[in-house]
Motif scaffolding. Sequence first.
Motif, PDB file in Angstrom:
ATOM      1  N   UNK A  92       0.834  -1.204   0.000  1.00 42.27           N
ATOM      2  CA  UNK A  92       0.000   0.000   0.000  1.00 42.27           C
ATOM      3  C   UNK A  92       0.870   1.255   0.000  1.00 42.27           C
ATOM      4  N   UNK A  93       1.947   1.238   0.747  1.00 42.28           N
ATOM      5  CA  UNK A  93       2.835   2.402   0.799  1.00 42.28           C
ATOM      6  C   UNK A  93       3.503   2.640  -0.558  1.00 42.28           C
ATOM      7  N   UNK A  94       3.808   1.570  -1.269  1.00 45.15           N
ATOM      8  CA  UNK A  94       4.373   1.732  -2.610  1.00 45.15           C
ATOM      9  C   UNK A  94       3.377   2.458  -3.520  1.00 45.15           C
ATOM     10  N   UNK A  95       2.113   2.109  -3.405  1.00 42.75           N
ATOM     11  CA  UNK A  95       1.070   2.738  -4.221  1.00 42.75           C
ATOM     12  C   UNK A  95       0.903   4.202  -3.818  1.00 42.75           C
ATOM     13  N   UNK A  96       0.856   4.470  -2.517  1.00 44.85           N
ATOM     14  CA  UNK A  96       0.678   5.837  -2.028  1.00 44.85           C
ATOM     15  C   UNK A  96       1.854   6.731  -2.399  1.00 44.85           C
ATOM     16  N   UNK A  97       3.051   6.177  -2.337  1.00 46.98           N
ATOM     17  CA  UNK A  97       4.253   6.973  -2.527  1.00 46.98           C
ATOM     18  C   UNK A  97       4.517   7.294  -3.982  1.00 46.98           C
ATOM     19  N   UNK A  98       4.267   6.349  -4.857  1.00 39.06           N
ATOM     20  CA  UNK A  98       4.570   6.559  -6.265  1.00 39.06           C
ATOM     21  C   UNK A  98       3.412   6.042  -7.103  1.00 39.06           C
TER      22      UNK A  98
END
Length: 143
Positions: A92-98
């Motif tokens: 999820x953090x990968x999606x939010x970040x980039x």
Amino acid sequence: MNPYDLCLKEVFSNKQHFADLFSSVYFKKRLLLDSDKLSLYDKETHHNLGFRKENDLLMFYDDQFFLHLEFQRKKDPYMPVRILNYKYAGIHQQIKTNTKLHLLYPVYSLTLYMGESKWEHRKTLYECIHKSDWNKDETLIMR
């Protein structure tokens, strides 16, 4: 982080030890990891993918995938669910970040249980699900 976890983190921060553990236990020697291709993940050097700090030890392998090592001393019957939460948080953090990143880096997790007695709880997420006929190979079909 407790002293026990700090000690294990010190041992497995050695990239050769970490690579050997994952190669032998997780990948069952089908994939032999090169320790030179591992990079220790921390917020200062990898802020653009921003995993939460709750992971015990996280390394990035050759710009291909994450390897997550979790240390566990006490029995937790829902450990597979905790691991799922770590994986979800990382993805999820990968999606939010980039948001322009179309392919996500997979997160492979390994729990190192070092308790005083034998682990007698669930080892897989599938075992945590009440219905015995639940489809463990369920996939999303889009047309």
